[in-house]
Design a protein around this motif. Structure first.
Motif, mmCIF file in Angstrom:
data_model
loop_
_atom_site.group_PDB
_atom_site.id
_atom_site.type_symbol
_atom_site.label_atom_id
_atom_site.label_comp_id
_atom_site.label_asym_id
_atom_site.label_seq_id
_atom_site.Cartn_x
_atom_site.Cartn_y
_atom_site.Cartn_z
ATOM 1 N N UNK A 139 85.964 38.556 22.829
ATOM 2 C CA UNK A 139 84.651 38.323 23.440
ATOM 3 C C UNK A 139 83.649 37.905 22.375
ATOM 4 N N UNK A 140 82.807 36.943 22.738
ATOM 5 C CA UNK A 140 81.602 36.657 21.963
ATOM 6 C C UNK A 140 80.487 37.487 22.584
ATOM 7 N N UNK A 141 79.917 38.371 21.787
ATOM 8 C CA UNK A 141 78.938 39.308 22.324
ATOM 9 C C UNK A 141 77.638 38.605 22.681
ATOM 10 N N UNK A 142 77.001 39.099 23.720
ATOM 11 C CA UNK A 142 75.717 38.540 24.147
ATOM 12 C C UNK A 142 74.686 38.715 23.035
ATOM 13 N N UNK A 143 73.780 37.744 22.845
ATOM 14 C CA UNK A 143 72.781 37.859 21.770
ATOM 15 C C UNK A 143 71.912 39.090 21.950
ATOM 16 N N UNK A 144 71.480 39.657 20.823
ATOM 17 C CA UNK A 144 70.543 40.780 20.862
ATOM 18 C C UNK A 144 69.207 40.325 21.430
ATOM 19 N N UNK A 171 66.440 28.202 19.349
ATOM 20 C CA UNK A 171 67.255 27.730 18.222
ATOM 21 C C UNK A 171 67.950 28.897 17.537
ATOM 22 N N UNK A 172 67.230 30.018 17.405
ATOM 23 C CA UNK A 172 67.830 31.199 16.781
ATOM 24 C C UNK A 172 68.996 31.710 17.632
ATOM 25 N N UNK A 173 68.808 31.714 18.930
ATOM 26 C CA UNK A 173 69.895 32.134 19.821
ATOM 27 C C UNK A 173 71.124 31.249 19.649
ATOM 28 N N UNK A 174 70.908 29.920 19.665
ATOM 29 C CA UNK A 174 72.034 28.997 19.525
ATOM 30 C C UNK A 174 72.742 29.193 18.192
ATOM 31 N N UNK A 175 71.961 29.426 17.147
ATOM 32 C CA UNK A 175 72.559 29.623 15.831
ATOM 33 C C UNK A 175 73.436 30.872 15.808
ATOM 34 N N UNK A 176 72.911 31.973 16.389
ATOM 35 C CA UNK A 176 73.684 33.209 16.448
ATOM 36 C C UNK A 176 74.952 33.006 17.263
ATOM 37 N N UNK A 177 74.824 32.324 18.400
ATOM 38 C CA UNK A 177 75.978 32.124 19.275
ATOM 39 C C UNK A 177 77.014 31.212 18.622
ATOM 40 N N UNK A 178 76.552 30.141 17.952
ATOM 41 C CA UNK A 178 77.488 29.245 17.262
ATOM 42 C C UNK A 178 78.244 29.993 16.174
ATOM 43 N N UNK A 179 77.531 30.840 15.433
ATOM 44 C CA UNK A 179 78.185 31.633 14.396
ATOM 45 C C UNK A 179 79.220 32.574 14.996
ATOM 46 N N UNK A 180 78.869 33.182 16.143
ATOM 47 C CA UNK A 180 79.810 34.099 16.793
ATOM 48 C C UNK A 180 81.042 33.361 17.296
ATOM 49 N N UNK A 181 80.879 32.148 17.797
ATOM 50 C CA UNK A 181 82.035 31.370 18.259
ATOM 51 C C UNK A 181 82.936 30.998 17.082
ATOM 52 N N UNK A 182 82.346 30.655 15.957
ATOM 53 C CA UNK A 182 83.170 30.379 14.768
ATOM 54 C C UNK A 182 83.927 31.634 14.339
ATOM 55 N N UNK A 183 83.227 32.771 14.384
ATOM 56 C CA UNK A 183 83.880 34.027 14.031
ATOM 57 C C UNK A 183 84.997 34.354 15.017
ATOM 58 N N UNK A 184 84.790 34.047 16.307
ATOM 59 C CA UNK A 184 85.824 34.300 17.312
ATOM 60 C C UNK A 184 87.074 33.461 17.033
ATOM 61 N N UNK A 185 86.874 32.230 16.578
ATOM 62 C CA UNK A 185 88.036 31.396 16.221
ATOM 63 C C UNK A 185 88.798 32.015 15.053
ATOM 64 N N UNK A 186 88.070 32.588 14.105
ATOM 65 C CA UNK A 186 88.731 33.262 12.985
ATOM 66 C C UNK A 186 89.538 34.458 13.483
#
Length: 276
Positions: A139-144, A171-186
């Motif tokens: 799961x990619x967690x929902x943004x804080x 923009x901050x939300x998208x950045x956090x979510x993009x980072x989480x998706x990259x982490x999910x791929x890892x």
């Protein structure tokens, strides 16, 4: 209609090898509609068997099943009873689960189907022997809320209007979510590596959305792994820690289960009906 006049059809839960362990486990639970569970043997020595019940044709013939497709409460009760039988059998021996509401006109029709697919059933039982299924979801967690858009009102920073503040937060939300998706791929790569090291097979399922996901978090991986029972602990330990250093990512591991995802049996040609 009296009890003596009630017509019955044969409801089949699973295929298995006959033996004391199977018969003891089949003797314990009541099955679908509270019906006793019994064994239908195949033809010939060592042939696979069906685990079955006799159920009322009034509820389980082809026409009745079509009507029941819209009755979610009825379907849930049948599914719970169906899977409860399979789980109890699977705790005692290797079983090949069949789809919900696999129904035949009678035991003779069921036995014909069992004999017709004997070779396939034997191959699948041999493949699943000593194996269990583990489910892995990422799961990619929902943004804080800290990066959620602010409510309408005066800007919190001098010189920054509400519109600009809102866009900044987006923009901050998208950045956090993009980072989480990259982490999910890892995390997915790490889990796949564990699968290659320990698992016999892997099945990819459709990711869960909405109410099925069970949370606000986004389900991005929904896989099942077939493992030898003696390798389960090592696999689970690897997978459970796959996201320890990856913020915004959660891994859920469930099991061990009867290997439903790897029990692809032929569609019973003689079956009289049932939801797909």
């Amino acid at each position: 209609m009296s009890a003596e006049d009630t017509a019955y059809v044969t409801y089949v839960y699973a295929v298995a090898r006959d033996g004391d362990a199977l018969r003891e486990s089949a003797a314990e639970p009541a099955g679908v509609a509270g019906a006793p569970v019994r064994i239908i043997p195949g033809t010939g020595d060592g042939a696979p068997v069906f685990v079955a019940s006799s159920v009322s044709a009034q509820d389980f013939d082809e026409a009745a099943l079509r009507r029941h497709l819209e009755d979610l409460e009825w379907l849930e009760a049948v599914a719970r009873a169906h899977h409860a039988v399979i789980e109890r059998l699977g705790a005692a021996t290797t079983v090949l689960p069949l789809r919900l509401a696999t129904v035949y006109l009678d035991d003779d029709r069921a036995r014909e189907a069992l004999d017709a697919d004997r070779a396939t059933f034997e191959q699948l039982l041999a493949r699943l022997e000593g194996h269990v299924e583990w489910g892995v979801k990422i799961y990619v967690e929902a943004p804080d809320e800290a990066v959620s858009p602010p409510p309408p009102g005066p800007a919190s920073s001098p010189g920054v209007g509400p519109g600009r503040a809102y866009l900044g937060n987006r923009r901050a939300q998208r950045s956090v979510r993009d980072s989480a998706h990259r982490a999910a791929r890892t995390a997915a790569e790490r889990i796949e590596a564990a699968g290659r090291a320990f698992a016999t097979d892997r099945a990819r399922h459709r990711v869960q959305q909405g109410e099925l996901a069970g949370s606000r978090d986004e389900n991005v991986v929904n896989d099942a792994y077939l493992l030898r029972a003696d390798l389960s602990d090592a696999f689970r330990a690897e997978v459970a820690h796959a996201a320890d250093d990856l913020p915004g990512v959660r891994v859920d591991v469930t099991g061990p289960w009867v290997p439903y995802s790897f029990a692809t049996a032929p569609e019973p040609a003689a079956a009289e009906g049932g939801p797909s």
